[in-house]
Every structure is written in C-alpha cells, then in structure tokens.
Design a protein around this motif. Sequence first.
Motif, mmCIF file in Angstrom:
data_model
loop_
_atom_site.group_PDB
_atom_site.id
_atom_site.type_symbol
_atom_site.label_atom_id
_atom_site.label_comp_id
_atom_site.label_asym_id
_atom_site.label_seq_id
_atom_site.Cartn_x
_atom_site.Cartn_y
_atom_site.Cartn_z
ATOM 1 N N VAL A 19 0.846 -1.205 0.000
ATOM 2 C CA VAL A 19 0.000 0.000 0.000
ATOM 3 C C VAL A 19 0.878 1.250 0.000
ATOM 4 O O VAL A 19 1.884 1.332 0.710
ATOM 5 C CB VAL A 19 -0.931 0.013 1.232
ATOM 6 N N ASN A 20 0.490 2.219 -0.811
ATOM 7 C CA ASN A 20 1.195 3.496 -0.870
ATOM 8 C C ASN A 20 0.742 4.346 0.321
ATOM 9 O O ASN A 20 -0.205 5.127 0.230
ATOM 10 C CB ASN A 20 0.878 4.190 -2.197
ATOM 11 N N TRP A 21 1.431 4.194 1.463
ATOM 12 C CA TRP A 21 0.981 4.851 2.692
ATOM 13 C C TRP A 21 1.194 6.360 2.651
ATOM 14 O O TRP A 21 0.505 7.105 3.352
ATOM 15 C CB TRP A 21 1.684 4.237 3.904
ATOM 16 N N ALA A 22 2.114 6.836 1.847
ATOM 17 C CA ALA A 22 2.260 8.290 1.672
ATOM 18 C C ALA A 22 1.004 8.867 1.019
ATOM 19 O O ALA A 22 0.532 9.962 1.384
ATOM 20 C CB ALA A 22 3.492 8.600 0.831
ATOM 21 N N PHE A 23 0.444 8.131 0.071
ATOM 22 C CA PHE A 23 -0.805 8.525 -0.587
ATOM 23 C C PHE A 23 -1.951 8.547 0.426
ATOM 24 O O PHE A 23 -2.754 9.490 0.454
ATOM 25 C CB PHE A 23 -1.088 7.526 -1.715
ATOM 26 N N VAL A 24 -2.001 7.524 1.280
ATOM 27 C CA VAL A 24 -3.038 7.467 2.319
ATOM 28 C C VAL A 24 -2.900 8.649 3.280
ATOM 29 O O VAL A 24 -3.901 9.255 3.688
ATOM 30 C CB VAL A 24 -2.954 6.133 3.091
ATOM 31 N N LEU A 25 -1.661 8.993 3.636
ATOM 32 C CA LEU A 25 -1.427 10.120 4.548
ATOM 33 C C LEU A 25 -1.951 11.424 3.950
ATOM 34 O O LEU A 25 -2.577 12.235 4.647
ATOM 35 C CB LEU A 25 0.060 10.241 4.863
ATOM 36 N N LEU A 26 -1.730 11.644 2.661
ATOM 37 C CA LEU A 26 -2.240 12.846 1.999
ATOM 38 C C LEU A 26 -3.770 12.889 2.051
ATOM 39 O O LEU A 26 -4.364 13.951 2.257
ATOM 40 C CB LEU A 26 -1.764 12.888 0.550
ATOM 41 N N CYS A 297 -1.579 9.756 -8.222
ATOM 42 C CA CYS A 297 -2.494 9.056 -9.131
ATOM 43 C C CYS A 297 -1.872 8.879 -10.518
ATOM 44 O O CYS A 297 -1.944 7.802 -11.118
ATOM 45 C CB CYS A 297 -3.807 9.822 -9.245
ATOM 46 N N LEU A 298 -1.252 9.935 -11.037
ATOM 47 C CA LEU A 298 -0.650 9.872 -12.368
ATOM 48 C C LEU A 298 0.543 8.920 -12.396
ATOM 49 O O LEU A 298 0.732 8.169 -13.367
ATOM 50 C CB LEU A 298 -0.214 11.274 -12.810
ATOM 51 N N ILE A 299 1.344 8.925 -11.349
ATOM 52 C CA ILE A 299 2.484 8.004 -11.273
ATOM 53 C C ILE A 299 1.992 6.560 -11.264
ATOM 54 O O ILE A 299 2.555 5.685 -11.934
ATOM 55 C CB ILE A 299 3.341 8.310 -10.027
ATOM 56 N N THR A 300 0.920 6.306 -10.508
ATOM 57 C CA THR A 300 0.348 4.960 -10.474
ATOM 58 C C THR A 300 -0.148 4.549 -11.853
ATOM 59 O O THR A 300 0.091 3.423 -12.303
ATOM 60 C CB THR A 300 -0.814 4.899 -9.462
ATOM 61 N N PHE A 308 -6.778 -2.055 -18.391
ATOM 62 C CA PHE A 308 -7.879 -1.878 -17.448
ATOM 63 C C PHE A 308 -7.458 -1.012 -16.268
ATOM 64 O O PHE A 308 -8.110 -0.015 -15.959
ATOM 65 C CB PHE A 308 -8.364 -3.241 -16.951
ATOM 66 N N LEU A 309 -6.362 -1.371 -15.600
ATOM 67 C CA LEU A 309 -5.923 -0.612 -14.436
ATOM 68 C C LEU A 309 -5.502 0.800 -14.815
ATOM 69 O O LEU A 309 -5.767 1.759 -14.078
ATOM 70 C CB LEU A 309 -4.768 -1.331 -13.737
ATOM 71 N N ARG A 310 -4.854 0.939 -15.954
ATOM 72 C CA ARG A 310 -4.399 2.262 -16.384
ATOM 73 C C ARG A 310 -5.592 3.187 -16.636
ATOM 74 O O ARG A 310 -5.602 4.344 -16.206
ATOM 75 C CB ARG A 310 -3.540 2.127 -17.636
ATOM 76 N N LEU A 311 -6.625 2.665 -17.302
ATOM 77 C CA LEU A 311 -7.789 3.500 -17.604
ATOM 78 C C LEU A 311 -8.636 3.760 -16.350
ATOM 79 O O LEU A 311 -9.193 4.857 -16.203
ATOM 80 C CB LEU A 311 -8.645 2.834 -18.685
ATOM 81 N N VAL A 312 -8.746 2.782 -15.466
ATOM 82 C CA VAL A 312 -9.465 3.019 -14.210
ATOM 83 C C VAL A 312 -8.787 4.144 -13.431
ATOM 84 O O VAL A 312 -9.434 5.069 -12.931
ATOM 85 C CB VAL A 312 -9.528 1.731 -13.357
ATOM 86 N N THR A 313 -7.468 4.062 -13.331
ATOM 87 C CA THR A 313 -6.723 5.078 -12.583
ATOM 88 C C THR A 313 -6.888 6.453 -13.206
ATOM 89 O O THR A 313 -7.126 7.448 -12.501
ATOM 90 C CB THR A 313 -5.233 4.705 -12.511
ATOM 91 N N MET A 314 -6.782 6.538 -14.528
ATOM 92 C CA MET A 314 -6.924 7.831 -15.184
ATOM 93 C C MET A 314 -8.357 8.350 -15.124
ATOM 94 O O MET A 314 -8.597 9.558 -15.020
ATOM 95 C CB MET A 314 -6.466 7.736 -16.640
ATOM 96 N N GLY A 315 -9.342 7.448 -15.173
ATOM 97 C CA GLY A 315 -10.728 7.879 -15.064
ATOM 98 C C GLY A 315 -11.036 8.469 -13.697
ATOM 99 O O GLY A 315 -11.654 9.535 -13.588
ATOM 100 N N VAL A 316 -10.594 7.784 -12.642
ATOM 101 C CA VAL A 316 -10.808 8.295 -11.279
ATOM 102 C C VAL A 316 -10.036 9.593 -11.080
ATOM 103 O O VAL A 316 -10.538 10.550 -10.469
ATOM 104 C CB VAL A 316 -10.386 7.247 -10.238
ATOM 105 N N ARG A 369 -0.109 -3.276 -9.807
ATOM 106 C CA ARG A 369 0.311 -2.593 -11.033
ATOM 107 C C ARG A 369 1.069 -3.499 -11.995
ATOM 108 O O ARG A 369 1.116 -3.233 -13.196
ATOM 109 C CB ARG A 369 1.155 -1.366 -10.690
ATOM 110 N N ALA A 370 1.700 -4.552 -11.480
ATOM 111 C CA ALA A 370 2.457 -5.458 -12.352
ATOM 112 C C ALA A 370 1.583 -6.541 -12.957
ATOM 113 O O ALA A 370 2.035 -7.307 -13.803
ATOM 114 C CB ALA A 370 3.599 -6.105 -11.574
#
Length: 381
Positions: A19-26, A297-300, A308-316, A369-370
Amino acid sequence: MPVFTQPVPRDLRGKLFEVNWAFVLLIVLTGSVGILMLYSVAGGAWDPWAIRHATRFGAGLAVMLVVAMVPPRVWMALAYPAYLGALFLLVMVELFGVTAMGAQRWIDLGPIRMQPSEIMKIALVLALARYYHDLPPENVSRPGGMIIPLMMIVAPFLLIAKQPDLGTAVLTGATGAVMVFLAGLSWKIILPGLIAGGVGGVMFLRYGLEEYQRARVLTFLNPENDPLGAGYHIMQSKIALGSGGLTGKGYMQGTQAHLNFLPEKQTDFIFTMLGEEFGLVGGLAVLTLYALILGHCLITAMSCRSVFLRLVTMGVTTTFALYVFINTAMVMGLVPVVGVPLPMISYGGSVMFTVLIGLGLILGAHIHRAAEPPKGAGLFG
C-alpha cells in the motif's frame, strides 16, 4: 526491481506492505482539513457537520483500504453489472426519486438517502475501462468500436441532466470523454467531435437549460447586475476570499461566513470560508495537498501494465481533478456556480464515499500494477 516485473502480492500481509501509505497520509490530511473547517462552520461545535463528516470519513477510509485489497479481476467482472445497476438506479430516481432543493436526485432508503449519480461516476469508469481492455487497439477508432462507449456516456449524462444536476452530468460526461481519448481515439475523429460538441454545447445552453441554470450562466458573466439576487452567492464569495488577504483572519474568525453572509458554507462554498480564515497561504496549502494526490495518481497510472488498471486510474483521477477545479474555480467566479463539492472537505456522504472508493481503486492499482488481467477475465478467471 522494475515495477513492470514485480510479482503481485498474494497474501494480505504482502498487499498491506505494498500500500502506498504516503498517498493514504495525503488523503487523511485532506479529510482532516474538512473536519476542522466544518467545526468552524458550526461556530466551534462538532454537531451537526463535523462529527458526521469525521464518522463518514473514517468509515470511508476503511472501505477504501478494503477496495484496494480486491484483485483487479474482481472489479473487471463487476464492471458491467455495476454500470447496469447504476443506470437502473438513475431510472428509479426519475420515477420514484426524492425531491429536495428543487432537484430530484435521491432515492430514500429510510435512514439514508442515496444519490445514484455518484455511483455512476465509478461505475462508468469501470465499465469503459473493461470495454477498452477487451477491445483490440485497432478497433478503438472504428465506428463499431465507438458506438458502445458513446451510448454508455450519453445515457447517464441525459438522465443526470434531467434531474436536474448539470454539474454532475458535465463531470460524468467529461470523465467518459477523457477515457475515450486516452484509450487511443484517432485525432481524425477527435477534431470533428470537438467541433460537433462545441455546436451542441451552444445549442444546449440556448435550449436545454432550466431557467435557473440559464440565470447562473448570465450571473457568471455579470454578477453585479443582480447583487442581492442571482449574483448574491458569487459576490459574497469574492468578498470573503478577498477579505482573507495573505494569511487570513484566523481560525473561526471569518466574518462573512460566521455572520451568515456566505451561503452554503458547509458544502459548495467551504473553500471560500477556508480562504477567508487562512488567506492565500491556506488556500494554496490545500491546493498543494490536492496536487500531491493527483501526482501520486498519475504516477500509479503510468506504472500499470494492464489497460484496465491504467484506464481506471486515469478515469478516477480525471473525476477527482474536475471536482477540485470546478469547485475552486466556481467560488472564485471563474466558472458558473454549479453543485460540485470540494472532495473530502465539503460536507456530504454520497460524494465522500464515491471519492474514497475511487481512491481505493487507485491504491489497488498501485498494489497490482504489475498484473496483466487476461482479456475477458471473469470473477474466478
């Protein structure tokens, strides 16, 4: 080890480690700003807004982490059913919805009211991502490959606009359009589409708007024409923002807000109240938090192997960015006033859970992501 060759974590402990905990902290910091501002809105009281906001935010964080643990193949399997379910709920709103503040947007479930247009924001992202994941790239710009996505975007847009909720309708349609563009649509289609969209937009502004929506557009162009009527909201918002100056008047010291000159200060105009109390410095600090979240979000998105994951991430990410842009631009008088809240800071349960579920999908995309889900992956495939 490069992110494209990392093994996908198999157990819960491995996923929590990923989990990207830095993202969660933000996210936690942003939600905490909302709690502090709603405490100020109530004049230094937890009730009625701050305590509910804190409770919903805590529950939403838990849901976000659960969503992040779910494998992508499960979301792929649920994408189309979720879209059809959300579309059905929008039809139910039209037939049996609850009317409040001049709009029919909610379904009454007893102790709570559900806003299906918020569910559709996530469902549309999942459905479009699933569609383009299964579609061969060479078919993206062919007529047969464009009809279904267009129908998937237009149907909820029309149903939401009819409620009427133009702000949410535009946000939903814009997210869908960005996803279609990112899927690889040819510029030979994009340019004529932009021209047709511009003509259609002008026609919609002329003939498709409700009277109060047309008044909002005219007020945006010249709010001084009716400072005590249609222009009151934006005029008071500008006064409050300007009076905050560089560092603000101090926490719970905003006169425009606490003397009730500023309308809807717990929802649509909460950024204005923040600017009055904390000034330009406070406003930029909050915008920096949002910018850092969007950066993660963009880095992810760039690190995801699967379409699928790339488009879900960009859509959100697009939906989240539009929330922030429209709300902050609205309170500064840069766009017409529409009912778009500030994510995780404005008061509101449906939007809170929609945003956190979407961010949970992005957290999950980071964890997986992999992974490369097979075409047409099912729930147990």
